[in-house]
Design a protein around this motif. Structure first.
Motif, mmCIF file in Angstrom:
data_model
loop_
_atom_site.group_PDB
_atom_site.id
_atom_site.type_symbol
_atom_site.label_atom_id
_atom_site.label_comp_id
_atom_site.label_asym_id
_atom_site.label_seq_id
_atom_site.Cartn_x
_atom_site.Cartn_y
_atom_site.Cartn_z
ATOM 1 N N GLN A 171 -7.426 -2.972 0.319
ATOM 2 C CA GLN A 171 -6.513 -1.861 0.590
ATOM 3 C C GLN A 171 -6.836 -0.648 -0.284
ATOM 4 O O GLN A 171 -6.759 0.495 0.167
ATOM 5 C CB GLN A 171 -5.070 -2.312 0.378
ATOM 6 C CG GLN A 171 -4.585 -3.315 1.417
ATOM 7 C CD GLN A 171 -3.196 -3.827 1.111
ATOM 8 O OE1 GLN A 171 -2.716 -3.719 -0.031
ATOM 9 N NE2 GLN A 171 -2.544 -4.385 2.116
ATOM 10 N N ARG A 173 -9.814 0.147 -1.393
ATOM 11 C CA ARG A 173 -11.014 0.781 -0.845
ATOM 12 C C ARG A 173 -10.697 1.599 0.403
ATOM 13 O O ARG A 173 -11.223 2.700 0.592
ATOM 14 C CB ARG A 173 -12.063 -0.289 -0.516
ATOM 15 C CG ARG A 173 -12.778 -0.853 -1.729
ATOM 16 C CD ARG A 173 -14.064 -1.546 -1.319
ATOM 17 N NE ARG A 173 -13.805 -2.651 -0.412
ATOM 18 C CZ ARG A 173 -13.594 -3.911 -0.787
ATOM 19 N NH1 ARG A 173 -13.583 -4.219 -2.086
ATOM 20 N NH2 ARG A 173 -13.389 -4.869 0.112
ATOM 21 N N ARG A 174 -9.816 1.069 1.242
ATOM 22 C CA ARG A 174 -9.431 1.823 2.438
ATOM 23 C C ARG A 174 -8.709 3.113 2.072
ATOM 24 O O ARG A 174 -8.954 4.174 2.678
ATOM 25 C CB ARG A 174 -8.556 0.958 3.323
ATOM 26 C CG ARG A 174 -9.315 -0.180 4.026
ATOM 27 C CD ARG A 174 -8.371 -1.020 4.850
ATOM 28 N NE ARG A 174 -9.091 -2.089 5.549
ATOM 29 C CZ ARG A 174 -8.498 -3.032 6.273
ATOM 30 N NH1 ARG A 174 -7.157 -3.035 6.397
ATOM 31 N NH2 ARG A 174 -9.203 -3.972 6.874
ATOM 32 N N ASP A 175 -7.822 3.024 1.087
ATOM 33 C CA ASP A 175 -7.135 4.250 0.648
ATOM 34 C C ASP A 175 -8.118 5.261 0.079
ATOM 35 O O ASP A 175 -7.998 6.480 0.322
ATOM 36 C CB ASP A 175 -6.072 3.903 -0.399
ATOM 37 C CG ASP A 175 -4.921 3.124 0.203
ATOM 38 O OD1 ASP A 175 -4.784 3.118 1.446
ATOM 39 O OD2 ASP A 175 -4.148 2.496 -0.568
ATOM 40 N N GLU A 177 -11.268 5.569 0.950
ATOM 41 C CA GLU A 177 -12.009 6.139 2.070
ATOM 42 C C GLU A 177 -11.183 7.199 2.796
ATOM 43 O O GLU A 177 -11.709 8.243 3.198
ATOM 44 C CB GLU A 177 -12.412 5.028 3.039
ATOM 45 C CG GLU A 177 -13.455 4.066 2.472
ATOM 46 C CD GLU A 177 -13.736 2.906 3.415
ATOM 47 O OE1 GLU A 177 -13.065 2.858 4.477
ATOM 48 O OE2 GLU A 177 -14.588 2.067 3.095
ATOM 49 N N VAL A 178 -9.883 6.930 2.961
ATOM 50 C CA VAL A 178 -9.021 7.919 3.617
ATOM 51 C C VAL A 178 -8.940 9.203 2.798
ATOM 52 O O VAL A 178 -9.020 10.328 3.334
ATOM 53 C CB VAL A 178 -7.625 7.315 3.850
ATOM 54 C CG1 VAL A 178 -6.649 8.383 4.322
ATOM 55 C CG2 VAL A 178 -7.684 6.197 4.880
#
Length: 401
Positions: A171, A173-175, A177-178
């Motif tokens: 999560q 890493r996804r944040d 990337e966003v």
């Protein structure tokens, strides 16, 4: 390891009359109420131990809590969710543990959350403060009244914080990337906006007088440009806007460099003589051509002063142009002198005069040239022009018969 050499530090010069020893002596602290006696090493000078309170007792700070009476509780503090015994116990524990509400909630006998304890404590303090204030204006001053405790906001804040702290690596890493994608989109939009500003003039404000203001430089209005004679024009908006756009593209630049570029853009339409007159005016006013302390405010004021001087010089040129035009009208041929007949009378006389054909329109020019050649050095103006009727008849040739 020490970062400094001990030998380089200044040492206090010891007096020969001082004899320093260290002794194991008892002490008491005013911060304790039980008069507990402890021991520590003390620096003793000439056999005289130090007197006074314990040196660290001054750091023992206690919270000043508001206390209420039974009458005030019955009148201002009654709450169906809280009994008087629970409220008294809450204030007693707040005094014991110096408003450490996590410890208070852990030791509180009933099942109360930290937010409920805080809400009850601050609501009681706020009600007592308002009740004891001599006037409503005095009651609105303390922070307890200005910023009341918000239970729902505190619960939401802790919930959001727990969600962030409980995220997994995936999560996170996804944040990340966003956030990186949002940053990329923002930078691309900034670049596109800067490209558009290079093509279009960047006009930030338009005053009612018709002057357009572009980031610290007021461009002379078009109405003034229309009145100015040729050679006296205001700096165009496009050059100033293009200079600002180029500075934005640099992102990082010296403020003195930016000031020079803006000065050049503002003076681009002025002649070399006008620029030197602006610099001479600055020197007469005691202003440096380049600010010694080029802060943002100083550069803006310097640029504004240059603009006003340039506007003043342009207006002076316009005044001189208008005065010269007025004097030419006053001294022209249309002015009537005492010995000159009226214009209408002259026109009537010209209309009554009979028409006499000019010899130059019927070949008289050639005849005059022939006469000039025959008579030699005489001036053309002295020789009377012969009319077309005075020509000699052409000799008849045998072929004509």
């Amino acid at each position: 390891m020490p970062t400094l050499d001990i030998n380089q530090l200044k040492r206090r010069a010891l007096s020969e009359s001082e004899k320093i020893t260290w002794q194991w002596l008892p002490f008491t602290s005013s911060a304790r109420k039980d008069n507990l006696q402890l021991y520590h090493w003390v620096r003793v000078v000439n056999g005289v131990p130090p007197t006074g309170d314990y040196s660290f007792a001054k750091y023992n700070k206690s919270v000043d809590l508001i206390e209420y009476t039974d009458e005030e509780y019955e009148k201002f503090l009654s709450n169906p969710s809280w009994t008087k015994e629970e409220t008294d116990q809450l204030f007693d524990m707040c005094k014991r543990f110096d408003l450490r509400f996590v410890i208070i909630a852990d030791r509180f006998p009933s099942d109360r959350t930290v937010e409920e304890l805080k809400d009850r404590y601050y609501s009681v303090c706020r009600a007592i403060t308002v009740a004891r204030a001599p006037s409503p204006a005095d009651a609105a001053g303390p922070p307890l009244v200005k910023e009341p405790y918000n239970v729902s906001q505190e619960i939401e804040r802790k919930r959001a914080l727990s969600m962030v702290l409980s995220q997994t690596k995936l999560q996170e890493r996804r944040d990340a990337e966003v956030l990186a994608e949002a940053k990329r989109i923002s930078e691309s939009r900034k670049a596109a906006k800067a490209a558009e500003e290079t093509e279009l003039p960047d006009v930030s404000d338009t005053t009612p007088e018709g002057a357009e203001k572009v980031t610290g430089i007021d461009v002379i209005s078009t109405s003034l440009n229309a009145q100015l004679p040729s050679g006296i024009v205001a700096p165009p908006v496009s050059e100033t806007a293009s200079t600002l756009a180029s500075l934005r593209m640099l992102r990082v630049y010296l403020r003195t460099y930016g000031l020079e570029q803006m000065v050049q853009a503002a003076s681009s339409s002025a002649g070399l003589r006008t620029i030197k007159r602006v610099e001479q005016t600055l020197q007469d006013l005691g202003v440096n051509l380049k600010p010694k302390v080029p802060t943002k405010l100083v550069c803006a004021e310097h640029l504004e002063l240059r603009k006003e001087i340039l506007t003043l010089l342009n207006l002076q040129k316009q005044v001189q142009y208008k005065e010269a035009e007025g004097s030419s009208y006053r001294e022209g041929s249309y002015s009537e002198t005492p010995g000159t007949p009226p214009k209408r009378a002259q026109r009537a006389t010209d209309q009554d005069r009979t028409f006499i054909p000019d010899s130059t329109s019927f070949g008289g020019d050639r005849a005059g040239k022939r006469d000039q050649k025959r008579k030699g050095p005489g001036r053309l103006s002295e020789v009377p022009s012969s009319p077309a009727q005075s020509k000699r008849p052409r000799k008849l040739k045998t072929s004509d018969g």
